[in-house]
Design a protein around this motif. Sequence first.
Motif, short mmCIF file in Angstrom:
data_model
loop_
_atom_site.label_atom_id
_atom_site.label_comp_id
_atom_site.label_asym_id
_atom_site.label_seq_id
_atom_site.Cartn_x
_atom_site.Cartn_y
_atom_site.Cartn_z
N LEU A 166 -3.70 -4.28 0.07
CA LEU A 166 -2.97 -4.96 1.15
C LEU A 166 -1.82 -4.10 1.66
O LEU A 166 -1.55 -4.07 2.87
CB LEU A 166 -2.44 -6.30 0.63
N ILE A 167 -1.17 -3.38 0.78
CA ILE A 167 -0.09 -2.48 1.19
C ILE A 167 -0.62 -1.43 2.17
O ILE A 167 -0.02 -1.18 3.23
CB ILE A 167 0.55 -1.80 -0.04
N TYR A 168 -1.76 -0.81 1.84
CA TYR A 168 -2.36 0.19 2.73
C TYR A 168 -2.66 -0.41 4.09
O TYR A 168 -2.41 0.20 5.14
CB TYR A 168 -3.64 0.76 2.12
N ALA A 169 -3.23 -1.63 4.09
CA ALA A 169 -3.61 -2.27 5.35
C ALA A 169 -2.39 -2.59 6.21
O ALA A 169 -2.40 -2.38 7.43
CB ALA A 169 -4.41 -3.54 5.06
N LEU A 170 -1.32 -3.09 5.59
CA LEU A 170 -0.11 -3.42 6.35
C LEU A 170 0.56 -2.17 6.90
O LEU A 170 1.08 -2.17 8.02
CB LEU A 170 0.88 -4.19 5.46
N ASN A 171 0.53 -1.10 6.12
CA ASN A 171 1.13 0.15 6.61
C ASN A 171 0.32 0.79 7.73
O ASN A 171 0.87 1.53 8.55
CB ASN A 171 1.31 1.13 5.45
#
Length: 628
Positions: free
Chosen positions: A471-476
Amino acid sequence: MLEIRNLDYRVEARPLFEGASARVSAGWKVGLIGRNGTGKSTLLRLIREEIAAPGKDSPIRLQNGARLGWVAQEVAPTDQTILDVVLEADAERHALMQEAETATDPDRIGDIHARLLDIDAWTAEARASEILMGLGFTTADLSRATREFSGGWRMRAAIAGALFAQPDLLLLDEPTNYLDLEGAAWLEGYLRRYPNTVLIVSHDREMLNRSVTHTMALEHRKLTITPGGYDDWLKLRAAKLAQLESQKSKQDKDRAHLQAFVDRFRAKASKARQAQSRIKMLEKMQEITVPIAERTLPFSFPEPETKLSPPLLEIEDAHLGYGPQAVILKNVRLRLDPDDRIAIIGTNGQGKTTLVKSIAERLPLLAGNRKVPKKVEIGYFSQDQLDELTEGDTVLEHVMRALPKDTPVAKQRAVAAQIGFSHEKVETKVEKLSGGEKVRLILGLIALAKPHILILDEPTSHLDIDSREALIYALNDFPGAVLLITHDVYLAEATADQLWLVKDGKVAPYAGDLADYRALVMSSDREKAGATKASADPAEDRRRNAQARDTAAPLKKKADAAEKSFEKANARIRTIDTELARSGLSPQKMTELSIERGKLEAEAAKAEEAWLMALEEYEAALKESAAS
């Protein structure tokens, strides 16, 4: 303290543990980690003997005489106060206090009071108050009846009871799911100071790094224990994996060399003995296997279809809340631009969820102006939405409704696969999905709308560590604005570059970082809460709380009425579902029932929304009245 020896356990045909062993010593604080569905909660149930492991001799042994404690369920909604419920969690103290009121034998009375002194019974109320306020309750809350709190708050009270009882081995299963960032920070410190042994299932990376002494990993149906927190375990696992790969590479070369000799000289009489010797060496060679890394399904938030110039949204001089009698935030001024990455912080009950609901237009402004371009699309996620999925419908049916009506079935299935649901999983009814799968489905449906603004209110509660990383990768990678409420410090630090503080009815940028905020919370607000252990005038407290309840009584009636409407509609829906499942139902009757069910679903949704809103109004009014 705890020994697990050669544990084998399966659920139906799926093995969860195969020869799993581990030993936990007294005083250790152990973080139990592993992907969702691997069996962490099942292991806790086995330890509690809620389910039995196969075989005559139990593979799980607890130290003789050790007291086991856990959070069984949320506190029941009764007239008993939150403080009294927590005090009763210490069963020995509660029993002795009751006996002390009726005992007549002087010797027994002396024994009772001696034991009460030994277990520090006279400071119990102060200790219970400190725990409750550390978890977010206020002084006024301590004398409120449990029925006045929502399920989430009653679960916090259950956690407080388990901590207060101080068992020899405390089992905690994802406790931060029910806490805000401040409560999670307080719990980290409490667990570090906890005098006994703890086994905690958690996907909160920072909590695992800060509060545990050892990490127990459940991987490939085995258990391993390593010293240190999650990051320490990651380093050890990476080193072990690199060593295994190196050893396997060397073994593969040795094996190839031996096999080449056998293949070349097996037929030659002069070399037959040597060839046979090498065959035996090959047979004795123990295969080195490198565990296959499990793939984490990614999240994806595509670029919005229309590019909009900043600002994406402005709110000016707004009052936010649940009606004129329940204004939570005043004179709010804010602006969102496409590149904003904002984490919203503030202690529980200050209005963080009220703020994001108002931004997402789930709540109307009570005053002020809201300016947004006509084409702006807002994606909003909250824990409440897990219950908004249509029970009885499959994943594919939910995806189908989010796509244009003329979308081919093959395309619908392809979209479901992109969200993270395989060919078999798309036919699963949503009530059969795990919490993490429901989160994935809702985030996937939000992504289909290609929003310009993503508002995520505690999105990680049901996600494992690897999914949180995804999720961190997707939000960034997301090109729009992000607003985030989370108790997961790692997620917030990895995605947000601004902080908004919600406090005392106001919203303002916070100049420091999350480390500064955590230090502020732990050094001031929480210490003040802990220091306010008992009122100087309990009678005045009771009078003020009773007055607050009387003032908020109309809102309580409104909430109760909405809840009854919601339950009534759902009861009729269940009856209709039973009728629809009967064989021999005429097409006409089936049509009538289906139409009625659709109307009832709409009624239930409206009633639930009204119920939740009324409940929040009631709690806000209680706090406001008690504070005045």
